[in-house]
Structure formats: structure tokens, C-alpha cells
Design a protein around this motif. Sequence first.
Motif, PDB file in Angstrom:
ATOM      1  N   ILE A 174     -50.042 -73.816  -2.134  1.00 27.05           N
ATOM      2  CA  ILE A 174     -50.515 -72.416  -2.174  1.00 27.05           C
ATOM      3  C   ILE A 174     -50.406 -71.785  -0.780  1.00 27.05           C
ATOM      4  CG2 ILE A 174     -52.591 -70.974  -2.507  1.00 27.05           C
ATOM      5  CD1 ILE A 174     -53.299 -72.970  -4.840  1.00 27.05           C
ATOM      6  N   GLU A 175     -50.769 -72.598   0.225  1.00 24.14           N
ATOM      7  CA  GLU A 175     -50.650 -72.116   1.615  1.00 24.14           C
ATOM      8  C   GLU A 175     -49.187 -71.747   1.915  1.00 24.14           C
ATOM      9  OE1 GLU A 175     -51.577 -74.475   5.464  1.00 24.14           O
ATOM     10  OE2 GLU A 175     -53.093 -75.013   3.993  1.00 24.14           O
ATOM     11  N   PHE A 176     -48.278 -72.639   1.506  1.00 26.40           N
ATOM     12  CA  PHE A 176     -46.843 -72.440   1.745  1.00 26.40           C
ATOM     13  C   PHE A 176     -46.346 -71.179   1.020  1.00 26.40           C
ATOM     14  CE2 PHE A 176     -42.377 -73.782   0.465  1.00 26.40           C
ATOM     15  CZ  PHE A 176     -41.806 -73.576   1.710  1.00 26.40           C
ATOM     16  N   LEU A 177     -46.704 -71.068  -0.267  1.00 28.68           N
ATOM     17  CA  LEU A 177     -46.261 -69.908  -1.051  1.00 28.68           C
ATOM     18  C   LEU A 177     -46.863 -68.608  -0.506  1.00 28.68           C
ATOM     19  CD1 LEU A 177     -46.519 -71.457  -4.642  1.00 28.68           C
ATOM     20  CD2 LEU A 177     -44.413 -70.751  -3.497  1.00 28.68           C
ATOM     21  N   SER A 178     -48.137 -68.677  -0.062  1.00 28.06           N
ATOM     22  CA  SER A 178     -48.783 -67.471   0.470  1.00 28.06           C
ATOM     23  C   SER A 178     -48.094 -67.030   1.752  1.00 28.06           C
ATOM     24  CB  SER A 178     -50.262 -67.721   0.778  1.00 28.06           C
ATOM     25  OG  SER A 178     -50.903 -68.203  -0.362  1.00 28.06           O
ATOM     26  N   LYS A 179     -47.715 -68.014   2.582  1.00 21.01           N
ATOM     27  CA  LYS A 179     -47.029 -67.662   3.830  1.00 21.01           C
ATOM     28  C   LYS A 179     -45.657 -67.055   3.529  1.00 21.01           C
ATOM     29  CE  LYS A 179     -48.894 -70.785   7.306  1.00 21.01           C
ATOM     30  NZ  LYS A 179     -48.551 -71.952   8.125  1.00 21.01           N
ATOM     31  N   LEU A 180     -44.989 -67.581   2.509  1.00 21.61           N
ATOM     32  CA  LEU A 180     -43.698 -66.995   2.114  1.00 21.61           C
ATOM     33  C   LEU A 180     -43.923 -65.563   1.656  1.00 21.61           C
ATOM     34  CD1 LEU A 180     -41.862 -69.877   0.191  1.00 21.61           C
ATOM     35  CD2 LEU A 180     -41.354 -68.989   2.454  1.00 21.61           C
ATOM     36  N   ASN A 181     -44.976 -65.386   0.845  1.00 14.77           N
ATOM     37  CA  ASN A 181     -45.323 -64.056   0.346  1.00 14.77           C
ATOM     38  C   ASN A 181     -45.524 -63.076   1.511  1.00 14.77           C
ATOM     39  OD1 ASN A 181     -46.356 -61.837  -0.908  1.00 14.77           O
ATOM     40  ND2 ASN A 181     -48.044 -62.867  -1.932  1.00 14.77           N
ATOM     41  N   ASP A 182     -46.221 -63.550   2.572  1.00 15.98           N
ATOM     42  CA  ASP A 182     -46.477 -62.680   3.736  1.00 15.98           C
ATOM     43  C   ASP A 182     -45.188 -62.173   4.380  1.00 15.98           C
ATOM     44  OD1 ASP A 182     -49.156 -63.095   3.441  1.00 15.98           O
ATOM     45  OD2 ASP A 182     -49.314 -64.604   5.031  1.00 15.98           O
ATOM     46  N   THR A 183     -44.115 -62.971   4.268  1.00 11.92           N
ATOM     47  CA  THR A 183     -42.864 -62.564   4.928  1.00 11.92           C
ATOM     48  C   THR A 183     -42.014 -61.671   4.009  1.00 11.92           C
ATOM     49  OG1 THR A 183     -41.477 -64.376   4.133  1.00 11.92           O
ATOM     50  CG2 THR A 183     -42.771 -64.813   6.121  1.00 11.92           C
ATOM     51  N   MET A 184     -42.495 -61.476   2.745  1.00  5.72           N
ATOM     52  CA  MET A 184     -41.675 -60.751   1.763  1.00  5.72           C
ATOM     53  C   MET A 184     -42.078 -59.283   1.637  1.00  5.72           C
ATOM     54  SD  MET A 184     -41.628 -63.707  -1.176  1.00  5.72           S
ATOM     55  CE  MET A 184     -40.994 -62.762  -2.538  1.00  5.72           C
ATOM     56  N   SER A 185     -41.082 -58.425   1.439  1.00  2.62           N
ATOM     57  CA  SER A 185     -41.379 -57.029   1.102  1.00  2.62           C
ATOM     58  C   SER A 185     -41.277 -56.892  -0.422  1.00  2.62           C
ATOM     59  CB  SER A 185     -40.388 -56.087   1.791  1.00  2.62           C
ATOM     60  OG  SER A 185     -39.125 -56.251   1.184  1.00  2.62           O
ATOM     61  N   ASP A 186     -41.550 -55.690  -0.961  1.00  2.00           N
ATOM     62  CA  ASP A 186     -41.603 -55.522  -2.414  1.00  2.00           C
ATOM     63  C   ASP A 186     -40.289 -55.838  -3.122  1.00  2.00           C
ATOM     64  OD1 ASP A 186     -44.182 -54.913  -2.264  1.00  2.00           O
ATOM     65  OD2 ASP A 186     -43.948 -52.726  -2.435  1.00  2.00           O
ATOM     66  N   GLU A 187     -39.161 -55.589  -2.435  1.00  3.21           N
ATOM     67  CA  GLU A 187     -37.879 -55.838  -3.121  1.00  3.21           C
ATOM     68  C   GLU A 187     -37.401 -57.283  -2.951  1.00  3.21           C
ATOM     69  OE1 GLU A 187     -34.432 -53.797  -1.714  1.00  3.21           O
ATOM     70  OE2 GLU A 187     -34.778 -54.390   0.354  1.00  3.21           O
ATOM     71  N   ASP A 188     -38.036 -58.041  -2.051  1.00  2.00           N
ATOM     72  CA  ASP A 188     -37.591 -59.414  -1.784  1.00  2.00           C
ATOM     73  C   ASP A 188     -37.906 -60.348  -2.959  1.00  2.00           C
ATOM     74  OD1 ASP A 188     -36.752 -58.530   0.632  1.00  2.00           O
ATOM     75  OD2 ASP A 188     -38.426 -59.377   1.779  1.00  2.00           O
ATOM     76  N   MET A 189     -37.208 -61.469  -2.981  1.00  3.97           N
ATOM     77  CA  MET A 189     -37.393 -62.434  -4.075  1.00  3.97           C
ATOM     78  C   MET A 189     -37.490 -63.843  -3.531  1.00  3.97           C
ATOM     79  SD  MET A 189     -34.613 -61.131  -6.775  1.00  3.97           S
ATOM     80  CE  MET A 189     -35.097 -60.003  -8.048  1.00  3.97           C
ATOM     81  N   LEU A 190     -38.137 -64.678  -4.326  1.00  2.00           N
ATOM     82  CA  LEU A 190     -38.221 -66.098  -3.986  1.00  2.00           C
ATOM     83  C   LEU A 190     -37.678 -66.884  -5.174  1.00  2.00           C
ATOM     84  CD1 LEU A 190     -39.315 -68.521  -2.303  1.00  2.00           C
ATOM     85  CD2 LEU A 190     -41.524 -68.169  -3.428  1.00  2.00           C
ATOM     86  N   PHE A 191     -36.701 -67.750  -4.914  1.00  2.00           N
ATOM     87  CA  PHE A 191     -36.086 -68.559  -5.973  1.00  2.00           C
ATOM     88  C   PHE A 191     -36.393 -70.009  -5.642  1.00  2.00           C
ATOM     89  CE2 PHE A 191     -32.292 -70.695  -7.842  1.00  2.00           C
ATOM     90  CZ  PHE A 191     -32.380 -70.202  -9.137  1.00  2.00           C
ATOM     91  N   MET A 192     -37.183 -70.649  -6.515  1.00  2.00           N
ATOM     92  CA  MET A 192     -37.683 -71.977  -6.140  1.00  2.00           C
ATOM     93  C   MET A 192     -37.643 -72.967  -7.303  1.00  2.00           C
ATOM     94  SD  MET A 192     -41.343 -72.868  -4.377  1.00  2.00           S
ATOM     95  CE  MET A 192     -41.096 -72.277  -2.737  1.00  2.00           C
TER      96      MET A 192
END
Length: 322
Positions: A174-192
Amino acid sequence: MTSQTPPIIDSAFRRDVLNGLTHYPKYLYSKYIYDEAGDALFQQIMELPEYYLTKCEFEILATHTAEIANAFRGNENGFDLIELGAGDGKKTKILLKYLTENNFNFVYKPIDISENAIDKLSKALTEEIPEVQVDGEKGEYFEVLERLQGFTSRKKVIMVLGSNIGNLLHDRAIEFLSKLNDTMSDEDMLFMGFDQKKDPQRILDAYNDKTGVTAAFNKNLLVRINKELGANFDVSKFKHWERYDPETGTAKSFLVATEDHDIYIETLDLKVHFDIWETIHTEISQKYDDKVVQWLAEESGLRIETTFADPKNYYKDYLFRK
Ligand code: AVI
């Protein structure tokens, strides 16, 4: 400790080995398996018939290439495809080929802590897919992501393949995903990629291959402590043991001492005793289902946009947005 003077703990590796081997029960972090020998053993694991994860994700990327590529597509400015822990890029190359052949406007940015890994991958890509624009970055994931945030206004697609997240306990995930979220803007995506719960025997077999490569992979922790910290582990006095709990979805790896003995770590001036059948916990490889991934996403402020699975539903790649 055999000496009065406390050892100088000058690196995270030394500190973590000291903490892990003086803790009860003993543990070592799996991230330290990956020196040059550990990387080579992991490459061998990925070729094992029992290790289905790589094959399933390869199949997903090969079958759903167009759908995945179209989901990544940004506006006319294109996008940066940022891969964390790219390795040899074998799976990613399928996507890169498709994106290039179909004239997508993108730059591939592999990120790895090993400069060597980045150089090798960039060179291989120049030869195999010369049209792809590669701009690798050496560094810790978040440090690089923060740097990128500073000077890229393009859409970011962050990619983490291989169910690497499974090596983290849920709160660290959750910490890892939250930190990724912090670096993302609204149009960004995460593929995992997330390896799925399945027949427990299939999972046990994947982490306990007949040829003993996975055992050697785990024992590489001890070999590395011998090499780098001047220890005298005899790896033949340890047996690799795998356990899988179908209720929690957690696969746990251990090294079990097969005789009562002591080892000594010179640079820590530390004597460590092992009782017969005493364990060192070395790795967790978490298995998931949609409910758990949904929960992890919610806890991290992300939402699942879509998923891609292999025909047996052994493995899934999830596409998230903020
Ligand atoms: C890198 N990681 C996702 C692998 C896994 O499946 O947990 C490491 C591994 N450990 C044993 N086999 C492969």
C-alpha cells in the motif's frame, strides 16, 4: 557479539543482516538476493517449466497487445512508458514492437538501480527495435519518478511487471502504491502484474522446482553474506523450504538449518547460533484475487480501470488510474 566495541554499521546491507540474524525468528530481506549471481539465478527461474508467472504474463502481453497499447495512448503529445525494474525486457519488447510498428508517439524509460541492466537493455533494444526511443534512468524508483515529474508534462504510463509487488507485505504494498499514486497526474496510468490465487500445489511447485534453482536462489543470500561481509555460512547445512497458505495467499520461503551449528560474520564481529531446524525467513511471494487488489487500490487512492488475464486466470495485469 564477541567484541566489546560495537561494529560500525556503514551500509543498509550490514544493518539489515545484523537486525535479521539477531531477531527471533531470524529473517533476511529478499531484495538482497539480487547481486550478479542472484540476477542470473532469477533468469534461470524464469525459464523453469514450473515458474508459470513469466509465461502467463508473456501470453497476456502477446494476446492483448493492441488493447493494452490503445489503453496507453495519450493525446497528441504522446506518453512516456516508464518501466520500474525492467530486467532484460523480454516481455516488454512485445509491447515496444507493437507501439513502434503502429507509430505511437512514446519514449520508453526503463528504470533500474543497476546501470549495467539499463545499458544492456538499451543496447539490445537499439539492435532489435532501432526505431524505439529509449531513455533509461539509473536510480531508486521514487527518486527517478520525482525527477521525471519535474520535467515531463507528458502523460506517464508506469509499468511494473512480474508480480514484483508480491514480494511486499500488504502494508508495504500500500505504501508503494500510494507513493506511485503521489507521482501520478489525472491522465497518468499504472500497469501492474499480480499473480493470482490458484491450486496451492501449482504455487508450491513454482517455488520449489525439482532442479533446485529456487533453493540456490534463496541460498544466494548466505553466499552474498559470505562474500561481502566475510561470513562462513556452509550452505549445505541449510535446506530450502516453501510454504503456501491458501487462505491468505501468502507463499513464504525459508532456509532451515539441518544441524545445530554456529557461523561467524567477520565485518560485524558477530557469532550467530543455529539450532537444528531453526529457520531464516527469506521471501514472501503474495498471491492475489480481484477483491484483494481492489482493496489495495482503494487504500492507495487508485482505481482499477481494466484487467487483462491469461486463459487459465493464473495471472492478471491491472490498469489503474488515480
Ligand atoms: C521477483 N519476484 C516476483 C519473484 C517471485 O515470484 O516472488 C522472485 C522469486 N522467488 C522465487 N522464485 C522467484
